[in-house]
Scaffold this motif. Structure first.
Motif, PDB file in Angstrom:
ATOM      1  N   SER A   2     -15.162  -1.577  -5.193  1.00 34.02           N
ATOM      2  CA  SER A   2     -14.034  -1.775  -4.386  1.00 34.02           C
ATOM      3  C   SER A   2     -13.790  -3.306  -3.883  1.00 34.02           C
ATOM      4  O   SER A   2     -14.519  -4.189  -4.275  1.00 34.02           O
ATOM      5  CB  SER A   2     -14.161  -1.063  -2.770  1.00 34.02           C
ATOM      6  OG  SER A   2     -15.675  -1.676  -2.382  1.00 34.02           O
ATOM      7  N   ALA A  40       0.786  -1.041   0.085  1.00 28.34           N
ATOM      8  CA  ALA A  40      -0.136   0.132  -0.063  1.00 28.34           C
ATOM      9  C   ALA A  40       0.715   1.172   0.072  1.00 28.34           C
ATOM     10  O   ALA A  40       0.411   2.341  -0.426  1.00 28.34           O
ATOM     11  CB  ALA A  40      -1.094  -0.149   1.226  1.00 28.34           C
ATOM     12  N   THR A  89      -6.003  -4.541   2.865  1.00 29.88           N
ATOM     13  CA  THR A  89      -5.919  -3.235   2.042  1.00 29.88           C
ATOM     14  C   THR A  89      -7.202  -3.311   1.148  1.00 29.88           C
ATOM     15  O   THR A  89      -7.406  -4.125   0.706  1.00 29.88           O
ATOM     16  CB  THR A  89      -4.730  -3.378   1.334  1.00 29.88           C
ATOM     17  OG1 THR A  89      -3.445  -3.428   2.226  1.00 29.88           O
ATOM     18  CG2 THR A  89      -4.605  -1.891   0.472  1.00 29.88           C
ATOM     19  N   ARG A 107     -16.054   4.566   3.922  1.00 34.78           N
ATOM     20  CA  ARG A 107     -15.369   5.400   2.825  1.00 34.78           C
ATOM     21  C   ARG A 107     -14.405   4.657   2.064  1.00 34.78           C
ATOM     22  O   ARG A 107     -14.048   4.991   0.850  1.00 34.78           O
ATOM     23  CB  ARG A 107     -14.559   6.506   3.604  1.00 34.78           C
ATOM     24  CG  ARG A 107     -13.493   6.282   4.692  1.00 34.78           C
ATOM     25  CD  ARG A 107     -12.945   7.480   5.243  1.00 34.78           C
ATOM     26  NE  ARG A 107     -11.748   6.753   6.033  1.00 34.78           N
ATOM     27  CZ  ARG A 107     -10.485   6.628   5.846  1.00 34.78           C
ATOM     28  NH1 ARG A 107     -10.033   6.685   4.585  1.00 34.78           N
ATOM     29  NH2 ARG A 107      -9.771   6.335   6.684  1.00 34.78           N
ATOM     30  N   THR A 108     -14.116   3.505   2.856  1.00 33.04           N
ATOM     31  CA  THR A 108     -13.042   2.626   2.283  1.00 33.04           C
ATOM     32  C   THR A 108     -13.780   1.650   1.040  1.00 33.04           C
ATOM     33  O   THR A 108     -13.107   1.136   0.097  1.00 33.04           O
ATOM     34  CB  THR A 108     -12.311   1.444   3.224  1.00 33.04           C
ATOM     35  OG1 THR A 108     -13.322   0.671   3.598  1.00 33.04           O
ATOM     36  CG2 THR A 108     -11.495   2.307   4.186  1.00 33.04           C
ATOM     37  N   THR A 109     -14.978   1.230   1.183  1.00 33.47           N
ATOM     38  CA  THR A 109     -15.852   0.653   0.141  1.00 33.47           C
ATOM     39  C   THR A 109     -16.697   1.259  -0.671  1.00 33.47           C
ATOM     40  O   THR A 109     -17.580   0.386  -1.351  1.00 33.47           O
ATOM     41  CB  THR A 109     -16.456  -0.756   1.081  1.00 33.47           C
ATOM     42  OG1 THR A 109     -17.415   0.084   1.950  1.00 33.47           O
ATOM     43  CG2 THR A 109     -15.421  -1.430   1.791  1.00 33.47           C
ATOM     44  N   TYR A 145      -8.863  -1.342  -1.871  1.00 34.11           N
ATOM     45  CA  TYR A 145      -8.709  -0.620  -3.163  1.00 34.11           C
ATOM     46  C   TYR A 145     -10.151  -0.397  -3.851  1.00 34.11           C
ATOM     47  O   TYR A 145     -11.104  -1.070  -3.869  1.00 34.11           O
ATOM     48  CB  TYR A 145      -8.021  -1.465  -4.166  1.00 34.11           C
ATOM     49  CG  TYR A 145      -6.900  -1.738  -3.828  1.00 34.11           C
ATOM     50  CD1 TYR A 145      -5.537  -1.008  -4.085  1.00 34.11           C
ATOM     51  CD2 TYR A 145      -6.399  -2.938  -3.140  1.00 34.11           C
ATOM     52  CE1 TYR A 145      -4.223  -1.326  -3.681  1.00 34.11           C
ATOM     53  CE2 TYR A 145      -5.117  -3.308  -2.676  1.00 34.11           C
ATOM     54  CZ  TYR A 145      -4.091  -2.333  -2.804  1.00 34.11           C
ATOM     55  OH  TYR A 145      -2.783  -2.654  -2.499  1.00 34.11           O
ATOM     56  N   ARG A 146     -10.479   0.933  -4.264  1.00 36.05           N
ATOM     57  CA  ARG A 146     -11.632   1.151  -5.124  1.00 36.05           C
ATOM     58  C   ARG A 146     -11.442   2.332  -5.801  1.00 36.05           C
ATOM     59  O   ARG A 146     -10.529   3.029  -5.720  1.00 36.05           O
ATOM     60  CB  ARG A 146     -12.600   1.754  -3.938  1.00 36.05           C
ATOM     61  CG  ARG A 146     -12.050   3.502  -3.101  1.00 36.05           C
ATOM     62  CD  ARG A 146     -13.445   3.802  -2.309  1.00 36.05           C
ATOM     63  NE  ARG A 146     -13.204   5.162  -1.639  1.00 36.05           N
ATOM     64  CZ  ARG A 146     -13.527   6.258  -2.443  1.00 36.05           C
ATOM     65  NH1 ARG A 146     -14.229   6.047  -3.503  1.00 36.05           N
ATOM     66  NH2 ARG A 146     -13.185   7.435  -1.746  1.00 36.05           N
ATOM     67  N   HIS A 182      -8.116   4.654  -5.130  1.00 37.39           N
ATOM     68  CA  HIS A 182      -8.002   4.856  -3.805  1.00 37.39           C
ATOM     69  C   HIS A 182      -7.693   3.699  -2.832  1.00 37.39           C
ATOM     70  O   HIS A 182      -8.131   2.748  -3.013  1.00 37.39           O
ATOM     71  CB  HIS A 182      -9.123   5.555  -3.225  1.00 37.39           C
ATOM     72  CG  HIS A 182      -9.826   6.664  -3.759  1.00 37.39           C
ATOM     73  ND1 HIS A 182      -9.454   8.304  -3.547  1.00 37.39           N
ATOM     74  CD2 HIS A 182     -10.418   6.985  -5.108  1.00 37.39           C
ATOM     75  CE1 HIS A 182      -9.960   9.180  -4.343  1.00 37.39           C
ATOM     76  NE2 HIS A 182     -10.716   8.164  -5.331  1.00 37.39           N
ATOM     77  N   HIS A 186      -6.691   2.117   1.066  1.00 39.71           N
ATOM     78  CA  HIS A 186      -6.856   2.391   2.445  1.00 39.71           C
ATOM     79  C   HIS A 186      -6.243   0.947   3.032  1.00 39.71           C
ATOM     80  O   HIS A 186      -6.551  -0.028   2.599  1.00 39.71           O
ATOM     81  CB  HIS A 186      -8.374   2.437   2.782  1.00 39.71           C
ATOM     82  CG  HIS A 186      -9.064   3.604   1.880  1.00 39.71           C
ATOM     83  ND1 HIS A 186      -9.116   4.808   2.496  1.00 39.71           N
ATOM     84  CD2 HIS A 186      -9.763   3.603   0.857  1.00 39.71           C
ATOM     85  CE1 HIS A 186      -9.801   5.546   1.663  1.00 39.71           C
ATOM     86  NE2 HIS A 186      -9.968   5.098   0.766  1.00 39.71           N
ATOM     87  N   GLU A 187      -5.208   1.336   3.951  1.00 32.88           N
ATOM     88  CA  GLU A 187      -4.745   0.134   4.732  1.00 32.88           C
ATOM     89  C   GLU A 187      -5.848  -0.096   5.914  1.00 32.88           C
ATOM     90  O   GLU A 187      -5.738   1.041   6.635  1.00 32.88           O
ATOM     91  CB  GLU A 187      -3.485   0.354   5.492  1.00 32.88           C
ATOM     92  CG  GLU A 187      -2.303   0.669   4.209  1.00 32.88           C
ATOM     93  CD  GLU A 187      -1.046   0.735   4.619  1.00 32.88           C
ATOM     94  OE1 GLU A 187      -0.503  -0.104   5.234  1.00 32.88           O
ATOM     95  OE2 GLU A 187      -0.569   1.957   4.516  1.00 32.88           O
ATOM     96  N   VAL A 188      -6.741  -0.977   6.003  1.00 30.67           N
ATOM     97  CA  VAL A 188      -7.900  -1.105   7.031  1.00 30.67           C
ATOM     98  C   VAL A 188      -7.479  -1.899   8.348  1.00 30.67           C
ATOM     99  O   VAL A 188      -8.196  -1.972   9.384  1.00 30.67           O
ATOM    100  CB  VAL A 188      -9.170  -1.635   6.255  1.00 30.67           C
ATOM    101  CG1 VAL A 188      -9.484  -0.550   5.221  1.00 30.67           C
ATOM    102  CG2 VAL A 188      -8.896  -2.921   5.685  1.00 30.67           C
TER     103      VAL A 188
END
Length: 347
Positions: free
Chosen positions: A327, A21, A289, A321-323, A291-292, A300, A302-304
Motif C-alpha cells: 500500500s 480518488a 488517499t 483495511r486501507t494499508t 492505494y493498495r 483499492h 481509500h480517502e482517509v
C-alpha cells in the motif's frame, strides 16, 4: 494604513494536477509566484486554489502583458486601478473569483511600488467592506528590487512549458498508455519509449522528468541516465512504485515541482500500517488517499483524510483495511503532492 517595506521576489510554483480518488482530473499548472518577505504570498490566503497571472502555458505575448501590467507599463485590466494577483486555475475567469489588489507608485514620488486593498473579486468592482483581505498588506516594494525581479522574466521568458513533458520508460505498454493519457488530460505532455538511445539532445531538453516502470532493467535505467547526462540535461527521475495510474501521476507531479523546498506547504510525508505523518508550513487543506493492491493485483482506493491543518507536524491514523498488503499514501494540497509507501514509518 501606511505601507511598510517588504522584500519582493519571484519563484517557480505549481498548481498540482492529478487523478483524484473519485476519478476526476485536476489540471496541472506551472506559474511564477510572488515571494513577499521570503514567503509565497499565496500561502497568506489560507486554502486558496489559484495561480498567478504569470502562468507558463499562456501565449508569450499575454505573459509579457501581465508582466508589464505589474510594472505599471500597461493599463490595469479592472476598474479603480486593480490588478489580478491570483485567479482560477481552471479558466482564469473573473466570474470564478480572483484575488485582486491596487498596484500603484508610492505617493511620495519615489520609485517604490505599493500593493494595497487586497480583495476577493467576482465582478468588475471590488467590495472591500464585504470581500477585502483586511489582514494582508499594504506592501511597499523598493523599485529597483521590484523591477529587477519582473524584468528578469521579460529578459529570459519562462521555460516551464517546454519542460512540462515526461518520458515514460517501461515494459507494461497498457499501463504506460493509460498513464500517458492521464498526464495529457491534466496538461502534462508524455511520450513512451523503450530507452533514450539516439534521441537528439534538443528533444531531451524538452523533458522535465523521466519515469521508470518497476520492471525496467538496471542497464536500461543507466543508459537513459547516461543519455541525459551526455546532453547536459538535468531531469528528475521517478521510480514507479506500482502500476496504479493515479499513484504514478502523483509521483510525477512531485518530480515536476520546481518550487524551492523552503517555500512549500507540504514538506514531509511518511506512513506505516497504522498512521501517516506529515509536515505543513502554512494553514491549508490536506487530503490523504491510500492505494493498495491485493493478491490478485486489484487496486483499492481509500480517502482517509480531508481537513484543514495548521502549520506543524501531524499524525493521522490509518485504518488497517486501507494499508493491508502492498500500500501507498498520497498527500495533496492545492500546490504540492507527496507520495510514500506505508513501509516508510515504523509501526
Amino acid at each position: 494604513m501606511s505601507a511598510e517595506y517588504a522584500t519582493f521576489g519571484l519563484a517557480p510554483a505549481i498548481r498540482a494536477g492529478g487523478v483524484l480518488a473519485n476519478g476526476d482530473y485536476q489540471v496541472h499548472r506551472d506559474f511564477v509566484d510572488f515571494i513577499v518577505d521570503g514567503r509565497p504570498l499565496l500561502f497568506q490566503l489560507s486554502d486558496l486554489d489559484a495561480v498567478s497571472p504569470l502562468a507558463s502555458d499562456i501565449p508569450p505575448a499575454i505573459f509579457t502583458t501581465h508582466v508589464r501590467r505589474l510594472l505599471l507599463e500597461a493599463q490595469a485590466p479592472l476598474e479603480e486601478g486593480r490588478y489580478v494577483i491570483y485567479g482560477c486555475p481552471e479558466c482564469e475567469g473573473l466570474e470564478c473569483g480572483a484575488v485582486t489588489a491596487v498596484i500603484e507608485k508610492a505617493a511620495d514620488g519615489s520609485d517604490d511600488f505599493v500593493w494595497r486593498d487586497f480583495a476577493w473579486q467576482t465582478s468588475e468592482r471590488a467590495d472591500l467592506e464585504l470581500n477585502g483581505y483586511h489582514g494582508i498588506g499594504p506592501f511597499r516594494f523598493r523599485g529597483d528590487e521590484y523591477r529587477a525581479a519582473l524584468g528578469q522574466l521579460l529578459a529570459e521568458g519562462d521555460e516551464a512549458q517546454h519542460r512540462r513533458r515526461v518520458l515514460l520508460i517501461g515494459a507494461r505498454v497498457a499501463t504506460l498508455a493509460k498513464l500517458a493519457a492521464a498526464l495529457r488530460t491534466i496538461g502534462v505532455g508524455a511520450e513512451i519509449a523503450a530507452d533514450a538511445a539516439g534521441v537528439p539532445a534538443d528533444e531531451l531538453r524538452t523533458y522535465g522528468a523521466v519515469a521508470f516502470g518497476p520492471t525496467v532493467p538496471a542497464a536500461t535505467r543507466q543508459s537513459v541516465r547516461a543519455a541525459f547526462a551526455a546532453a547536459d540535461v538535468p531531469v528528475a527521475y521517478v521510480d514507479g512504485l506500482a502500476p496504479i495510474v493515479p499513484l504514478l501521476v502523483a509521483q510525477i507531479e512531485d518530480a515536476l515541482d520546481r518550487s524551492p523546498q523552503e517555500q512549500r506547504r507540504l514538506t514531509h510525508l511518511a506512513a506505516g500500517p497504522r498512521a501517516a505523518e506529515l509536515d505543513v508550513t502554512s494553514t491549508c487543506r490536506v487530503q490523504l488517499t491510500a492505494y493498495r493492491m491485493d493478491r490478485l493485483s486489484r487496486t483499492h482506493v481509500h480517502e482517509v483524510f480531508d481537513e484543514v491543518l495548521e502549520p506543524g507536524r501531524h499524525r493521522v491514523p490509518l485504518a488497517p483495511r486501507t494499508t493491508k498488503g502492498t500500500s501507498y499514501v498520497v498527500a495533496r494540497t492545492s500546490t504540492h503532492v507527496l507520495v510514500t509507501p506505508t513501509s516508510a514509518l515504523p509501526g
